[in-house]
Design an enzyme around this catalytic site. Sequence first.
Site, PDB file in Angstrom:
ATOM      1  N   LYS A   1      -9.363   5.593  20.316  1.00  0.00           N
ATOM      2  CA  LYS A   1      -9.386   6.713  19.362  1.00  0.00           C
ATOM      3  C   LYS A   1      -8.026   6.888  18.704  1.00  0.00           C
ATOM      4  O   LYS A   1      -7.930   7.007  17.473  1.00  0.00           O
ATOM      5  CB  LYS A   1      -9.826   7.989  20.099  1.00  0.00           C
ATOM      6  CG  LYS A   1      -9.930   9.215  19.228  1.00  0.00           C
ATOM      7  CD  LYS A   1     -10.935  10.205  19.778  1.00  0.00           C
ATOM      8  CE  LYS A   1     -10.418  11.008  20.948  1.00  0.00           C
ATOM      9  NZ  LYS A   1      -9.383  11.991  20.545  1.00  0.00           N
TER      10      LYS A   1
ATOM     11  N   ARG B   1      -4.725   6.139  13.664  1.00  0.00           N
ATOM     12  CA  ARG B   1      -3.466   5.666  13.063  1.00  0.00           C
ATOM     13  C   ARG B   1      -3.721   4.538  12.070  1.00  0.00           C
ATOM     14  O   ARG B   1      -3.036   4.428  11.042  1.00  0.00           O
ATOM     15  CB  ARG B   1      -2.502   5.224  14.174  1.00  0.00           C
ATOM     16  CG  ARG B   1      -1.877   6.456  14.890  1.00  0.00           C
ATOM     17  CD  ARG B   1      -1.448   6.127  16.283  1.00  0.00           C
ATOM     18  NE  ARG B   1      -0.731   7.221  16.925  1.00  0.00           N
ATOM     19  CZ  ARG B   1      -1.318   8.237  17.580  1.00  0.00           C
ATOM     20  NH1 ARG B   1      -2.643   8.323  17.656  1.00  0.00           N
ATOM     21  NH2 ARG B   1      -0.580   9.174  18.160  1.00  0.00           N
TER      22      ARG B   1
ATOM     23  N   ARG C   1      -6.059  25.946  18.977  1.00  0.00           N
ATOM     24  CA  ARG C   1      -5.024  25.090  19.579  1.00  0.00           C
ATOM     25  C   ARG C   1      -3.663  25.260  18.879  1.00  0.00           C
ATOM     26  O   ARG C   1      -3.611  25.516  17.683  1.00  0.00           O
ATOM     27  CB  ARG C   1      -5.496  23.630  19.559  1.00  0.00           C
ATOM     28  CG  ARG C   1      -6.751  23.447  20.408  1.00  0.00           C
ATOM     29  CD  ARG C   1      -7.239  22.028  20.410  1.00  0.00           C
ATOM     30  NE  ARG C   1      -6.320  21.135  21.059  1.00  0.00           N
ATOM     31  CZ  ARG C   1      -6.460  19.810  21.111  1.00  0.00           C
ATOM     32  NH1 ARG C   1      -7.503  19.248  20.525  1.00  0.00           N
ATOM     33  NH2 ARG C   1      -5.594  19.067  21.737  1.00  0.00           N
TER      34      ARG C   1
ATOM     35  N   GLN D   1       1.305  13.563  19.541  1.00  0.00           N
ATOM     36  CA  GLN D   1       0.916  14.150  18.254  1.00  0.00           C
ATOM     37  C   GLN D   1       2.111  14.804  17.580  1.00  0.00           C
ATOM     38  O   GLN D   1       2.305  14.661  16.370  1.00  0.00           O
ATOM     39  CB  GLN D   1      -0.228  15.154  18.455  1.00  0.00           C
ATOM     40  CG  GLN D   1      -1.510  14.460  18.911  1.00  0.00           C
ATOM     41  CD  GLN D   1      -2.641  15.417  19.215  1.00  0.00           C
ATOM     42  OE1 GLN D   1      -2.475  16.635  19.146  1.00  0.00           O
ATOM     43  NE2 GLN D   1      -3.791  14.873  19.566  1.00  0.00           N
TER      44      GLN D   1
ATOM     45  N   ASP E   1      -5.381  12.536  29.212  1.00  0.00           N
ATOM     46  CA  ASP E   1      -6.791  12.657  28.818  1.00  0.00           C
ATOM     47  C   ASP E   1      -7.745  12.212  29.926  1.00  0.00           C
ATOM     48  O   ASP E   1      -8.952  12.456  29.847  1.00  0.00           O
ATOM     49  CB  ASP E   1      -7.070  11.832  27.552  1.00  0.00           C
ATOM     50  CG  ASP E   1      -6.382  12.420  26.331  1.00  0.00           C
ATOM     51  OD1 ASP E   1      -5.976  13.597  26.376  1.00  0.00           O
ATOM     52  OD2 ASP E   1      -6.248  11.706  25.321  1.00  0.00           O
TER      53      ASP E   1
HETATM   54  C1  S3P Z   1      -3.128  11.854  21.224  1.00  0.00           C
HETATM   55  C2  S3P Z   1      -2.153  12.476  21.939  1.00  0.00           C
HETATM   56  C3  S3P Z   1      -2.415  13.343  23.099  1.00  0.00           C
HETATM   57  C4  S3P Z   1      -3.831  13.157  23.623  1.00  0.00           C
HETATM   58  C5  S3P Z   1      -4.837  13.138  22.511  1.00  0.00           C
HETATM   59  C6  S3P Z   1      -4.549  11.987  21.570  1.00  0.00           C
HETATM   60  C7  S3P Z   1      -2.750  10.993  20.071  1.00  0.00           C
HETATM   61  O1  S3P Z   1      -2.269  14.687  22.724  1.00  0.00           O
HETATM   62  O2  S3P Z   1      -4.151  14.166  24.549  1.00  0.00           O
HETATM   63  O3  S3P Z   1      -6.144  13.005  23.002  1.00  0.00           O
HETATM   64  O4  S3P Z   1      -3.592  10.217  19.575  1.00  0.00           O
HETATM   65  O5  S3P Z   1      -1.584  11.075  19.644  1.00  0.00           O
HETATM   66  P1  S3P Z   1      -0.827  15.428  22.723  1.00  0.00           P
HETATM   67  O6  S3P Z   1       0.028  14.802  21.718  1.00  0.00           O
HETATM   68  O7  S3P Z   1      -1.139  16.865  22.395  1.00  0.00           O
HETATM   69  O8  S3P Z   1      -0.303  15.277  24.115  1.00  0.00           O
END
Ligand code: S3P
Length: 428
Positions: free
Chosen positions: A21, A26, A122, A169, A315
């Site tokens: 995912k 990206r 969130r 993120q 996750d």
């Molecule tokens: C993700 C980063 C994680 C993860 C999310 C996907 C990403 O979140 O929990 O499912 O693709 O960058 P956080 O950046 O909030 O830790």
Amino acid sequence: MHLQVSKSKKLVGQIEVPGDKSISHRAVMLGSLATGVTKISNFLMGADCLSTIECFQAMGIEFVQEGNNTITVKGRGLHGLREPEDVLNVGNSGTTIRLMMGILAGQPFFSTVTGDGSIRKRPMGRVIEPLREMGASINGRQNGTLAPIAIQGRVLRPIKFVSAVASAQVKSAVLLAGLYANGQTTVWEPQKSRDHTERMLSYLGADIEVKDQVVKITGNPSLEGRPVEVPGDISSAAFFMVAAAIIPGSRLRINRVGINSTRTGIIDVLRSMGADLKILNEDIVNGEPVGDIVIQGGDLQGTVIEGSLIPRLIDEIPVITIAAAVAKGETIIRDAAELKVKETDRISTMAGELRKMGVEVKELKDGMIINGGSALTGTICESHGDHRVAMSMAIAGLVADGKTTVKNAECIDVSFPGFEKVLKELIK
Ligand code: S3P
């Protein structure tokens, strides 16, 4: 949709899981900002990644689908996006909203972004604050901390950003904004989070340096479209890894899964619990390590999960709690307060669902303690609209006495369309 699972004897077989995912998101975003074509194979056709495609379509990017899961992105270069005519809607996807905010901050246009009920709860301040520091004008509900968000982008200033959380993120949003800043933007994070943004930027030609928890990116690169093969998602594989590990006699092979070390905490934890797990056929595709995971079922023991391991399996914690419920003894999960701000508060949703099955769980402010090894009772579980909670409870249903129903399981499509079919094929 309700998912029904019964106690099962074992899981046997060989599977592939859908594309990663994080990497699928990206590839769409960076393919859009590159010049020329990026052909993405094994793209995850889950609801979250389709939301990313829709947002970039609304900004003038063309996508062509071939077969089941190959997508060609017709990139328009770093400055080729167009002002969207309407609100961009990310659905349930935190990665879409946070990474896209970094890109939107650097555009010479106005945009608004929102998402579903979970997204609107969130925290967005963690991304908005550094983007404001870079010079973007961004606001949102509750003093710029919640979606919907309004962004007036502009040419940005580079910053040296010290992140309070190990979040890919947040890191990625600042790095993507850094593409539109004159000079070098630096991000430091307290523990290393997944580095797919850094790897793909480098693969497409950006000037990016990575040393431990520090990433530096130089603005205004020319990114060139290239083919991307998305590895299988280890976060989706995790459900079946745990399922095979907790049912003695199981033997499962999952082919071509991403084994980037920022994501393999689940492998380390299952091994520390006593699972028999091997990795074969290691390879690298577009800068991402992949391999086949082979796992056999057996008896597990409790473990401790904390510190820098947490971002490497954040996750997977919902499904790890199922392994912990079956394992003998206590499993302690701490330093994981981030679980509270995922699609649901995964400390309270998982603790609540496990208790319905008779598992002894103590909630902590940053994790939980699970006393495993007693029989689980099949029951009626609730997904709470969270795809990973739904799949975790389905896996629990494989070892719980009698029948388990997971209510409102349609949310599984967010990350793993076809989950039920794969599960039912493996049950012997
Ligand atoms: C993700 C980063 C994680 C993860 C999310 C996907 C990403 O979140 O929990 O499912 O693709 O960058 P956080 O950046 O909030 O830790």
